[in-house]
Scaffold this motif. Structure first.
Motif: not given
Length: 632
Positions: A282, A468, A471
Motif C-alpha cells: 500500500d 486504499p 478511498d
C-alpha cells in the motif's frame, strides 16, 4: 490518495509496439535521394518525421537535454505498488515486473525533445521510396546482445515471425495489416514490405518498433512469449536483470560492455550502476519506507501527502529534496470509466447522471489542497483539444455521420462537452436535481425505500479499485450516488485481483489512465476502436461505436498537421459527447522528492522527467548521507 494513477511503475515498453501509443510519424525528406530505375525516388536518411523537419541531423555530439559529462555510478531506488511473478510483458498472463523490458531496444528510437520523430538506433540509415511501399533498415554491425553474441537481420526477421505466431492478438492484427513480408537482404540489411492499404504515416515507425532479440537465445531457452516467465528475454540494452525477490524487490544492473556506450545518443545517459525497485502492498507503507531511506526517489502522486506529509526530519535537515518540476506533456485521461459492456450503461442518461454526482470542485478544495485541474479532454493541455462549437473542417467530418444516423444532430452545433461544475459542498443540489431528472426520464424510479428500480431491478453500481489511498475520493462519490437512490459501493481488492478483473472486464466502474500521443494514429484503435473491444487492455470502457471508428480512420489518414488537428478535434468532441468517462484530475508539474545525491540537467525537456534516463549520482553527497545515517 494517489490521484495520478496508475500507482504502479510502468512496465510498458517505451518504443516496442509504439503504434499502441499513437501516430508513429513518417516521411522526412532528409538524407540522400537517388533514382530507382526511372520511376521512383529512393530516400536514404537517419530519421523520419511525416509532418516536419527532424530536430537532429545525421551527426551530433550528444542529445540537447543531457549532461554529456555526467558521471557514472551509484544506485537509484524507486517504488511501485502490487506484486510480480513474471518478466515477460509480451503476454497478458502473469504480472510483469516493473521495468521488465528495460533491456530491450528497438530498431528506431525517439528523443525527448523531438517526440514526433523516429531515428535510427540499431540501424545506421533507412531507405524507402516516396510511396513508402517498403523500408530497408541498414542495421549496425556492432550491436550485441547482453551476453556478447552478435545481432543480425536474421534475428530481426525471426523476432517478427515469432510475434506474428505467438504475440498478442492485437499485435498480430496490427502488424498483419501493415507488413506483407520481412526479407533478409544480407547479414545487416532487412526489408519490410507494406500492405498497399495500410496507413502510410505509420508504416516506417511500426516496422522500426521491432525489438532486438536473439534467435539462438530464444531457442536455447525454449522461450514462449505467450507464457508468463520469470526469466526475462535477453536484450541489447544498457541494463539487465541482476536479482529479484518475489514479491518485494527487483534490481537491474548496468551492462559494463554495453554495445552503444560510446555513441553520441548514449552520452550523458544510463548513468546509474543499478536501478532498484521496491514493492509495497500500500502507498502508506511505501511513504513510510521512503522517509526511512529504504528507497531514494519518489514521484509523489498524493496531493494530501505532498501538502502535509513532507515535514519529516529528512526534509528539515536537507537530506531529502522536495521539488516541483515542469511537465509540458498532455494531461492524462485519468477518469472513472463505465464498462459499456454492461446493459445498465447503454443509456447515456444513466452515465450522465452518475457523472453529475462526482464533485471535483469539492474534492480539489477539501482533499487535494487545490493542487489539481480538472481533466476536460482526451488531449488536454494541448492544441489538439476540441473547444467551442465545431469548425468548418470538423463539420465536414461530422455531418456525414449525422446523416448516417450515427451521431445526434446536436454535435454539429453544441460546444464541446466539458465536465459539470459543482459547488464546494460535497453534494451539489443543482446537479443532484438534474441527475434525478435524467434517471426519472430513463425509467429508474425511486421507490418507498429511496432506491431506484426499473422493471423491478435495483440500480446498482460497484466501483472496482485496489488503492486504499483512493478511498477518501471514491467514497464521497459513492455517498452522493446513494443520495440519488443508486445502490453504489466501493469494492477494494488487491492489485492482482483488480488487474485480473479488468482483464476480464468484470467491473461496473473503475479508474483508468493513459496519455494520448501528440500525433495520434493507428494506436487509437486500441483505445477506442471496435476491433479491439474484447481484447484490449486500453479500451476498458468497451467503446464500440461506428462514428468513433470512422473518425479514427480520418485521424489515421491525415496527410498534414492541419488535417490531423481537425480530425483529432472532431474525435475528441465525439468521445467526450459519449460520456463514457467521469474525468478526474491532473497537474501540469511533476511533484518529486529524492535523497540529495541525484542531479539533473536544466532545463528538463518538456516531455520527459528522465530520472532513470539522464539523471546522475553524486558520490560525495551519497557518502555524506550515509555518514549522517539517512540511508539504510
Amino acid at each position: 490518495m494517489a490521484p495520478s494513477r496508475p500507482h504502479a511503475l510502468p512496465v510498458e515498453r517505451p518504443n516496442m509496439l509504439h503504434w499502441l501509443g499513437g501516430g508513429l510519424t513518417a516521411l522526412a525528406l532528409l538524407g540522400l535521394a537517388q533514382q530507382a530505375g526511372a520511376e521512383e525516388t529512393i530516400i536514404e536518411t537517419h530519421g523520419y518525421n511525416f509532418f516536419g523537419e527532424l530536430g537532429y541531423g545525421a551527426t551530433y555530439d550528444h542529445l540537447n537535454y543531457v549532461n554529456p559529462d555526467a558521471p557514472k555510478g551509484g544506485e537509484i531506488a524507486i517504488w511501485t505498488l502490487g506484486v510480480f511473478d513474471s518478466f515477460n510483458l509480451y503476454t497478458r498472463k502473469g504480472n510483469a515486473g516493473a521495468l521488465a523490458t528495460i533491456g530491450h531496444e528497438d530498431v528506431l528510437t525517439t528523443h525527448a525533445d523531438d517526440p514526433t520523430a523516429v531515428y535510427c538506433f540499431l540501424c545506421t540509415t533507412m531507405e524507402y521510396p516516396e510511396s513508402i511501399d517498403w523500408v530497408i533498415f541498414n542495421l549496425r554491425d556492432d550491436v550485441t546482445m547482453a551476453d556478447g553474441r552478435p545481432w543480425t537481420a536474421s534475428d530481426l526477421k525471426f523476432t517478427f515471425d515469432m510475434f506474428m505466431k505467438d504475440g498478442l492478438p492485437s499485435f498480430r492484427a496490427a502488424f498483419g495489416a501493415f507488413v506483407e513480408e520481412v526479407e533478409v537482404l544480407d547479414t545487416h540489411r532487412v526489408r519490410f514490405r507494406f500492405s498497399p492499404d495500410s496507413p502510410m504515416r505509420d508504416r516506417i515507425g511500426l516496422a522500426g518498433g521491432m525489438p532486438a532479440f536473439s534467435q539462438s537465445w530464444i531457442e536455447e531457452n525454449e522461450y514462449k512469449i505467450d507464457e508468463a516467465n520469470i526469466l526475462p528475454i535477453m536484450g541489447t540494452g544498457a541494463y539487465a536483470l541482476d536479482s529479484y525477490e518475489i514479491p518485494s524487490r527487483i534490481v537491474y544492473k548496468r551492462n559494463p560492455d554495453y554495445w552503444a556506450e560510446d555513441l553520441p545518443v548514449s552520452k550523458g545517459r544510463n548513468n546509474f550502476d543499478s536501478i532498484r525497485v521496491e514493492y509495497f502492498g500500500d502507498s502508506v507503507a511505501a511513504f513510510e519506507a521512503f522517509k526511512a531511506g529504504a528507497y531514494t526517489f519518489r514521484s509523489e502522486n498524493s496531493s494530501k501527502t505532498w501538502a502535509t506529509g513532507y515535514d519529516f526530519p529528512g526534509i528539515a535537515n536537507g537530506h531529502v529534496k522536495k521539488e516541483e518540476l515542469p511537465d509540458g506533456s498532455l494531461s492524462l485521461m485519468q477518469s472513472y470509466v463505465f464498462n459499456l459492456r454492461r446493459d445498465l450503461f447503454d443509456d447515456i442518461r444513466v452515465r450522465e447522471a452518475v457523472g453529475l454526482m462526482f464533485n471535483f470542485e469539492w474534492s480539489n478544495e477539501s482533499l487535494f489542497y487545490g493542487l489539481y485541474d480538472r481533466v476536460t479532454s482526451f488531449w488536454g493541455n494541448s492544441d489538439l483539444q476540441a473547444v467551442g462549437a465545431p469548425s468548418a473542417g470538423e463539420l465536414a467530418l461530422l455531418q456525414p455521420l449525422v446523416d448516417a444516423g450515427q451521431l445526434e444532430a446536436a454535435i454539429l452545433t453544441d460546444e464541446a462537452v466539458i465536465p459539470p461544475v459543482s459547488s464546494t459542498r460535497q453534494v451539489d443540489r443543482k446537479n443532484l436535481r438534474k441527475a434525478s431528472a435524467l434517471l426519472d426520464e430513463a425509467g429508474w424510479v425511486v421507490g418507498d425505500d429511496g432506491m431506484r428500480r426499473k422493471d423491478g431491478k435495483l440500480l446498482t453500481i460497484e466501483f472496482l479499485d485496489s488503492s486504499p489511498a483512493f478511498d477518501r475520493i471514491t467514497l464521497p462519490f459513492v455517498e452522493n450516488l446513494k443520495r440519488l437512490g443508486i445502490d453504489a459501493s466501493l469494492n477494494r481488492v488487491d492489485p492482482a485481483q483488480e488487474r485480473e478483473r479488468q482483464r476480464k472486464y468484470d467491473f461496473d466502474m473503475t479508474t483508468h489512465n493513459g496519455r494520448m500521443p501528440l500525433e495520434p494514429s493507428t494506436g487509437l484503435k486500441q483505445w477506442f476502436g471496435s476491433e479491439g473491444v474484447d481484447e484490449s487492455s486500453r479500451n476498458l470502457m468497451g467503446v464500440a461505436d461506428p462514428a468513433v471508428d470512422a473518425l479514427i480512420e480520418h485521424v489515421i489518414a491525415a496527410q498534414s498537421k492541419a488535417e490531423l488537428k481537425t480530425a483529432v478535434h472532431a474525435l475528441d468532441r465525439v468521445l467526450r459527447a459519449k460520456k463514457f468517462w467521469v474525468p478526474q484530475w491532473f497537474k501540469s508539474k511533476h511533484t518529486v522528492a529524492y535523497y540529495d545525491m541525484f542531479e539533473y540537467p536544466t532545463p528538463l525537456p518538456d516531455y520527459a522527467r528522465g530520472e532513470l534516463d539522464f539523471w546522475w549520482y553524486n558520490a560525495e553527497k551519497h557518502e555524506a548521507l550515509k555518514a549522517a545515517g539517512a540511508l539504510r
